[in-house]
Design an enzyme around this catalytic site. Structure first.
Site, PDB file in Angstrom:
ATOM      1  N   THR B  98      -4.991  -3.773   3.992  1.00 31.85           N
ATOM      2  CA  THR B  98      -4.017  -2.692   3.902  1.00 31.85           C
ATOM      3  C   THR B  98      -3.929  -1.982   5.242  1.00 31.85           C
ATOM      4  OG1 THR B  98      -4.408  -2.337   1.545  1.00 31.85           O
ATOM      5  CG2 THR B  98      -3.451  -0.509   2.768  1.00 31.85           C
ATOM      6  N   LYS B 173       2.242  -0.989  -1.120  1.00 31.50           N
ATOM      7  CA  LYS B 173       0.827  -0.649  -1.304  1.00 31.50           C
ATOM      8  C   LYS B 173       0.571   0.818  -0.972  1.00 31.50           C
ATOM      9  CE  LYS B 173      -3.706  -0.801  -1.551  1.00 31.50           C
ATOM     10  NZ  LYS B 173      -4.688  -1.717  -0.998  1.00 31.50           N
ATOM     11  N   LYS B 241      -7.504   6.519   5.233  1.00 35.51           N
ATOM     12  CA  LYS B 241      -6.731   5.653   6.140  1.00 35.51           C
ATOM     13  C   LYS B 241      -5.349   5.338   5.547  1.00 35.51           C
ATOM     14  CE  LYS B 241      -7.216   1.367   5.545  1.00 35.51           C
ATOM     15  NZ  LYS B 241      -7.160  -0.080   5.368  1.00 35.51           N
TER      16      LYS B 241
END
Lengths: 296, 296
Positions: B98, B173, B241
């Site tokens: 990701t 995502k 993140k």
């Protein structure tokens, strides 16, 4: 148990369905509503209609009220024609509206002066749960009193929880509303960014609903939001009220709730835009406006 | 289809389970991991181990990487011993880590210079989904390329979504992570206020999980939080993140996401407290500290 005479005050969408379930369970019932026309389905069934909350109290063992906000509860219970003026030995009052723990304690104290027992018993599960008798009911007050009225509550709900002392029913409900409100923020933010980033919201729905992003909000509200259906299940103005009460308690207890505070501010803006009578999912309209999305 | 030779780079908790499912599905496999010891379970099965990402590329038709963050992906794909130096006609690279849509576009552009096709294909479903082969996989890139590698993806996941052009897998995502992050905020705020207000969190769990407050977060994380179990399923530093990348995209597109911004700030604080390697549910510790609750 069925000889307990039940009085029901407040025949809105929720209240009328709940009162009907009490009737179906076989309890003797008397009802009252400020707007008389809403009593018609009850009149047709031969259920007596009282002229005032006072009369409801005089003719009942247990009085239940399901009205909108604390001022309405106060008028119904303590006003000039209120329940308190029909107080008699053994009377139990159950406030099933959502307001605050502080209000519950105040109502319990005032009614207690007349020997009336008080329970706060707000619900979740919406109009569907009210109709189907599958509400979750969170009850604050003495355990013995809770036990006495439990058969009545079981006519309206599936999950009946004694949350603790007076006020704890309201507190538990407000905690639920914190989660409900913030979960809506989550879906609205993801949908707003999806729209501007060119992501198909149907695909977003698939991802959220099959994984760690799944929630009641995703399952029940997101499909409405995708269709632009903002009609209420649960009104934005009511959620705003609940978040305000939750934060008042948090502020009193020095609990820092930045997410709840932010969510309240956004619902304030939604109500200010005249969308308070829309469903809570109308929060998406605010996000689309902030992002310059014109979708409807 | 099974003659497609697959190379897998990054054998962490997720990657090793995903690579093992590719092997079980019958694809010829070669693996690489920076820390050599993690290749042992593969060596035991007779699966070849490459000396570098470059060698993986030379010996594969499709290279998959599953590493932590964009700098790791960059090193693996474009570094001195990277995949790009083993490029050959027809090579396809799938980044399942990701990171951000911007990174995906950059990797696609750089690899494209060598005739290599690129897909971004991040996953959700956690270590359980990786082991069971039930991940949700969100794929950005050319549809024909997606179709070619779909049998490999189906060995690892149950819900395989073509999200659109390169970068849209990452975008989808990140939208999921917005919801996951904010849903955690919701539960942590309700639990913090419950604690200070004297509400039994077991009762709160019952209310949330049976009504409109229900979510994956309530079902999966709240029981851990009630036990004080903060070990990672998914690390707080990784969510931080992801939220940072989501906000970078939102900032670029002028989408106002106050809830996501707030959630990132709280996860910044959590990482600053040294809790970044704990699970995302450790957010509760921050809330308890802010509210002066000492529970562990």
């Amino acid at each position: 148990m069925k000889e307990i005479k039940v009085g029901f005050i407040g025949l809105g969408i929720m209240g009328s369905a709940m009162a009907m379930n009490i009737y179906k369970a076989g309890f003797p019932l008397i009802v009252y509503n400020r707007t008389r026309s809403k009593t018609e389905p009850f009149v047709k069934l031969g259920i007596p209609v009282a002229e005032s909350p006072r009369e409801v109290a005089e003719r009942s063992d247990v009085v239940i009220d399901m009205v909108t906000d604390a001022p309405d509860v106060e008028e119904v219970l303590l006003g000039p024609n209120g329940v308190v003026h029909g107080a008699h030995t053994g009377l139990i009052v159950i406030d099933m509206s959502t307001n605050s723990p502080e209000h519950a304690k105040y109502f319990a104290r005032e009614l207690g002066k007349y020997g009336v027992e008080f329970l706060d018993a707000p619900v979740t599960g919406g109009d569907v749960g009210a109709r189907q008798g599958t509400l979750t009911i969170m009850v604050g007050g003495k355990y013995e009193t809770f036990e006495r009225v439990k058969p009545i509550l079981e006519a309206m709900g599936k999950t009946i929880i004694h949350a603790g002392d007076v006020g704890n029913g309201q507190m538990l409900k407000l905690l639920n509303q914190i989660v409900v409100g913030i979960d809506m923020l989550a879906v609205a933010e993801a949908m707003a960014l999806a729209k501007k980033a060119g992501i198909d919201v149907e695909k977003l729905f698939t991802v959220l609903s099959t994984g760690a992003g799944n929630s009641f909000t995703v399952q029940y509200y997101m499909p409405k939001m995708m269709k632009g259906d903002f009609e209420p299940g649960f009104r934005a103005a009511h959620l705003k009220k609940d978040l305000r009460y939750a934060l008042e308690t948090a502020n009193r207890l020095n609990v820092s709730l930045p997410g709840t505070a932010l969510t309240l501010q956004l619902y304030n803006a939604l109500v200010a835009k005249g969308l308070g009578e829309k469903g809570t999912q109308a929060l998406l309209k605010l996000y689309y406006e902030l992002a310059g999305v014109n979708d409807w």
